[in-house]
Scaffold this active site. Structure first.
Site, PDB file in Angstrom:
ATOM      1  CG  HIS A  17      37.066  19.685 -39.533  1.00  0.00           C
ATOM      2  ND1 HIS A  17      37.934  18.949 -38.768  1.00  0.00           N
ATOM      3  CD2 HIS A  17      36.513  20.585 -38.694  1.00  0.00           C
ATOM      4  CE1 HIS A  17      37.901  19.357 -37.523  1.00  0.00           C
ATOM      5  NE2 HIS A  17      37.043  20.368 -37.444  1.00  0.00           N
ATOM      6  CE  LYS A  54      40.196   5.567 -45.011  1.00  0.00           C
ATOM      7  NZ  LYS A  54      41.039   6.521 -44.339  1.00  0.00           N
ATOM      8  NE  ARG A  55      29.573   7.949 -43.345  1.00  0.00           N
ATOM      9  CZ  ARG A  55      28.539   8.642 -42.862  1.00  0.00           C
ATOM     10  NH1 ARG A  55      28.428   8.869 -41.558  1.00  0.00           N
ATOM     11  NH2 ARG A  55      27.597   9.093 -43.665  1.00  0.00           N
ATOM     12  CE  LYS A  62      36.125   9.733 -45.857  1.00  0.00           C
ATOM     13  NZ  LYS A  62      37.200  10.282 -45.006  1.00  0.00           N
ATOM     14  CB  THR A  67      41.970  10.869 -37.153  1.00  0.00           C
ATOM     15  OG1 THR A  67      40.626  10.585 -37.541  1.00  0.00           O
ATOM     16  CG2 THR A  67      42.144  12.368 -37.009  1.00  0.00           C
ATOM     17  CE  LYS A 109      41.206   7.401 -34.453  1.00  0.00           C
ATOM     18  NZ  LYS A 109      39.807   7.587 -34.880  1.00  0.00           N
TER      19      LYS A 109
END
Ligand code: 6GP
Length: 841
Positions: A374, A567-568, A573, A678, A682
């Site tokens: 992952h 998100k985290r 990110k 992911t 969504k």
């Protein structure tokens, strides 16, 4: 089996068998019965918590009946089963999902209403089951939903943490972590006090020859802990199939406490022993994409893996088949490297306990396991210190050394004399101390290795696992692009949109075959349809605006463009780039004339996400977002043109409110760092557009929906290495707009400038590893394109409709079918028509 029970008894059991309720009356009867008996309350003191408890118990009873039937059906059919081993299952709430999957939400709604409750209030009583950090854990939850919905005989195996991911509070702009004690009341789990496994730790290995001259290794001594099973039913959508998630909880082996110590007066330490045992499953490690190598974590991993394998092997042995048939009956998927010890444990069971020869056993092991990677982030690749493992799992370390020896011998045969290759691929890293490389062990112990999006699967083949592709050949490595369950992420989170889609596509069939969404394309220019579509988006934004008001006190305008990044929190990110962009926007607005301001689309920048408690940089990003919000939101010169919101404690149930309310969402990781993502799927599925980099699944989303319907920007993965090199060894000029942002931060506009120096100096002084400056200009420009595009609402809506219509590929049902065919070799086992009654529709 049935024949062993005499006919009259059988008849009695059949006559009185549990029958799942279908009607509103029967549901109400069950609720009242649970209130009055299970909960020992009455209509006079049944509050919403009690009503939630009773309604959930009514559904739980129903699920467990179907659960039993599903298990019986699978046992009779004696087909191959899948076991999904994951240290995280980020399930969120179960009640709404159970009602929808079973098809009885309307029955429950009316029933609860007759008893005096609004179903929304009851649903919101439930505490999220938050046994995961982020993407990896939520993916496991989506997969469970898909496996049950597609009738695959599948089990999830995990740990029953007493404390899931912490609750995040924001105090004075800082993240504060509060323990999440979620098990106070959990109607969805069944304790199985009869399913208990002894788990051994520490001790030593005695090697000797038995009477037949065979070499025996015996793991002796050390300490024992008990693993107790807790089962959680997983209802499939529109099928009676109900699978099982089995979570293990640790308990002291000697019962309450050590009576010997107790009798000798050492009461305290006898209690301490018990507490130490219970510590194993006490808490989820709160790191996302980070490995910290703590001994207790290794204990958790072995505890969970050993209990699960014991269970799986016991079930297989009941069938009395030959060991060679094990891989025909059992497929085990490793969700990242966390369960990799399972390969070693199965080898140990086969050679030490069942007496198989090494080669025969190892063939069985490798045919049984598949491994999903992952992440390519180096800091997340698990390694365990050899001394640590020697102490905790002495026999396993021996077996790992032996696996490595045979593996390196085979490499030597294939690449004679290539010493460097041997050093690179060895499962044991020759460092101080030596380390076990878990990803390498997982590759060697599995028959298939997969990444989670095309780019990611290519990257693992060309970077971190390059040598292994040479050794095993390319066919061992494959791709299964991630997906999401449309049941939770469309039907449950966005009921009005789901209803509208159903009305145009001939019912709810798209929830089982998401490609049916394609039929929406013909409405992309339909005026009436577009109006309804837009109204639903607006209503979802109003709902989020209310949530923002009650949780932060800030009023936001639902007509503004909602720009969301949840998100985290992670440097890769790049939430820091987002907030720098927000500051740039703030400065730009400040410099605008009144005329210019009128032309600008008002924007609400919404952030949410947890930082790992020990991740200082991530916490600093949260702090900056909050301080920017405090300044901007109170600047009368800005008004509605810009609001900055940080939503506290982002979790699955909040995601269900946030996701349907986006106009754009941000998926802006440095190219090559986000394996898939992911939430990008969504958001698009809920009629939002994306601003994103060419990373992870963004690339495939673009391919599916068309590049006119996505805002892509930034450098490509193939250029990242050179850029980093240039930062460190060439001249590194920073983006002038970014420098202005830094000046503003340093001038103290957002409070104590020193507090944020780590953020700016990571870019100015430490090589800008995540390429924030390189991508900043293109980011700002693309945000300007978003502003422009949003002004043309008519076109914007068409884009969102076309996007939704083309999202069918991203259903987790598609993923699970791919895993089943390519990796597991399992078939669905559908219930026969009429075999089970009681489906709601
Ligand atoms: C995540 C990846 O970061 C994300 O890109 C992906 O969508 C998700 O897994 C599901 O595949 N990885 C983790 O959460 C993690 O901890 C070790 O990886």
């Amino acid at each position: 089996v049935e024949a062993s029970i005499p006919e009259p008894q059988r008849a009695a059991w059949k006559k009185f068998q549990a029958t799942p309720f279908v009607t509103k009356e029967d549901f109400e009867k069950e609720v009242v019965r649970h209130v009055e008996t299970t909960l020992a309350r009455s209509m006079f003191n049944c509050d919403e918590t009690a009503a939630y408890a009773a309604a959930s118990l009514a559904f739980r009873d129903r699920l467990i009946t179907e659960w039993n039937r599903t298990q019986q059906r699978q046992t009779f059919a004696d087909t191959k089963r899948v076991y999904y081993l994951s240290l995280e299952f980020l399930m969120g709430r179960a009640f709404d999902n159970a009602m929808l999957n079973v098809g009885l939400k309307n029955v429950a709604k009316e029933g609860l209403s007759e008893l005096g409750f609004r179903i929304e209030d009851i649903i919101s009583q439930e505490h999220d089951a938050a046994l995961g950090n982020g993407g990896l854990g939520r993916l496991a939850a989506c997969f469970l939903d898909s496996m049950a919905s597609l009738n695959y005989p599948a089990w999830g195996y995990g740990l029953r943490y007493r404390y899931g991911i912490f609750k995040q509070e924001i105090v004075d702009g800082y993240q504060v972590e509060v323990p999440d004690y979620w098990l106070d009341f959990n109607p969805w789990e069944f304790p199985r006090h009869d399913i208990v496994v002894d788990i051994q730790f520490y001790g030593g290995v005695r090697k000797y020859q038995d009477e037949h001259g065979r070499n025996i290794a015996k793991w002796e001594g050390g300490e024992m802990v008990k693993a107790v099973a807790y089962d959680v039913p997983i209802p499939g959508y529109d099928t009676p199939s109900t699978n099982n998630m089995r979570l293990w909880s640790s308990k002291a082996a000697s019962g309450e406490f050590d009576f010997q110590k107790f009798n000798s007066g050492d009461y305290e330490s006898s209690v301490a022993d018990q507490q130490r045992a219970e510590t194993i499953s006490a808490v989820l490690y709160p790191n996302d994409n980070l490995d910290r190598g703590k001994e207790l974590r290794l204990k958790q991993q072995y505890f969970w893996v050993a209990a699960s394998l014991y269970d799986i092997v016991r079930r297989f042995k009941k069938s009395k088949r030959a060991w060679s048939e094990f891989p025909d009956q059992v497929a085990i998927q490793l969700n990242d490297t966390h369960p990799t010890l399972a390969t070693v444990e199965l080898q140990r069971i086969l050679i030490d306990l069942e007496g198989l020869e090494w080669d025969e056993a190892w063939t069985i092991v490798t045919k049984t396991f598949g491994y999903t990677n992952h992440t390519v982030l180096p800091e997340a690749l698990e390694k365990w210190s050899v001394p640590l493992m020697q102490n905790l799992l002495p026999r396993h370390l021996q077996i790992i050394y032996e696996i490595n020896m045979y593996f390196l011998q085979s490499v030597e045969r294939k690449f004679p004399g290539d010493r460097e290759m041997l050093g690179r691929v060895s499962i044991i890293e020759e460092s101080q101390p030596k380390m076990v490389r878990m990803a390498y062990l997982a590759i060697v112990g599995s028959h298939k290795v997969n990444g989670v999006a095309e780019l990611h699967s290519d990257l693992i083949k060309t970077t971190i696992f390059k040598d292994f592709v040479k050794i095993f050949g390319p066919d061992k490595f494959t791709n299964v692009t991630n997906g999401i369950t449309p049941r939770r992420w469309l039907h449950q989170a966005n009921p009005r949109l789901s209803e509208l889609i159903a009305s145009k596509t001939g019912g709810l069939g798209f929830l089982k075959d998401l490609n049916i969404l394609n039929e929406l394309e013909k409405f992309a220019d339909d005026k009436e349809f577009k109006k309804e579509w837009a109204e639903i988006k607006y209503a979802n934004k109003v709902r989020l605006a209310k949530h923002i008001k009650t949780t932060t006190g800030v009023t936001v305008n639902p007509s503004a463009l909602f720009d969301i990044q949840v998100k985290r929190i992670h440097e890769y990110k790049r939430q820091q780039m987002n907030i720098f962009g927000v500051i740039h926007r703030y400065l730009t607005i400040k410099a605008m004339t009144a005329e210019e301001r009128k032309k600008l689309a008002p924007r609400v920048s919404i952030f949410g996400g947890k930082a790992a408690p020990g991740y200082w940089m991530a916490k600093t990003i949260i702090h900056l977002i909050n301080n920017v919000g405090a300044k901007v939101n109170n600047d009368p010169d800005i008004g509605d043109l810009l609001k900055v919101i940080f939503l506290e404690d982002y979790n699955v149930s909040k995601a269900e409110i946030i996701t349907p309310a986006s106009d754009v969402s941000e998926h802006i990781s440095t190219a090559g760092t986000e394996a898939s993502g992911t939430s990008n799927m969504k958001f698009v599925l809920n009629g939002g557009l994306i601003i994103g980099t060419c990373d992870g699944a963004n690339i495939e989303i673009t391919r599916e929906i068309g590049e006119n319907n996505i805002f892509l920007f930034g450098n490509l993965a193939e250029d990242v290495e050179d850029l980093r090199h240039a930062h460190n060894y060439g001249s590194h000029t920073l983006d002038p707009d970014l420098l202005k942002v830094f000046e503003t931060i340093k001038s103290g506009t957002f409070g104590d400038a020193g507090a944020f120096s780590a953020l700016t100096s990571a870019i100015e002084d430490h090589g800008d590893y995540y390429l924030v400056s390189d991508d900043f200009h293109s980011y700002i420009q693309t945000q300007a394109l978003v502003d422009e595009a949003y002004k043309n609402q008519d076109e914007w809506i068409t884009k969102t409709i076309l996007s939704v219509a083309r999202m069918g590929f991203f259903s987790s049902d598609r993923c699970i079918n791919e895993y089943a065919e390519m990796i597991w070799n399992v078939e669905p086992l559908a219930p026969e028509k009429g075999e089970t009654d009681g489906l709601g529709k």
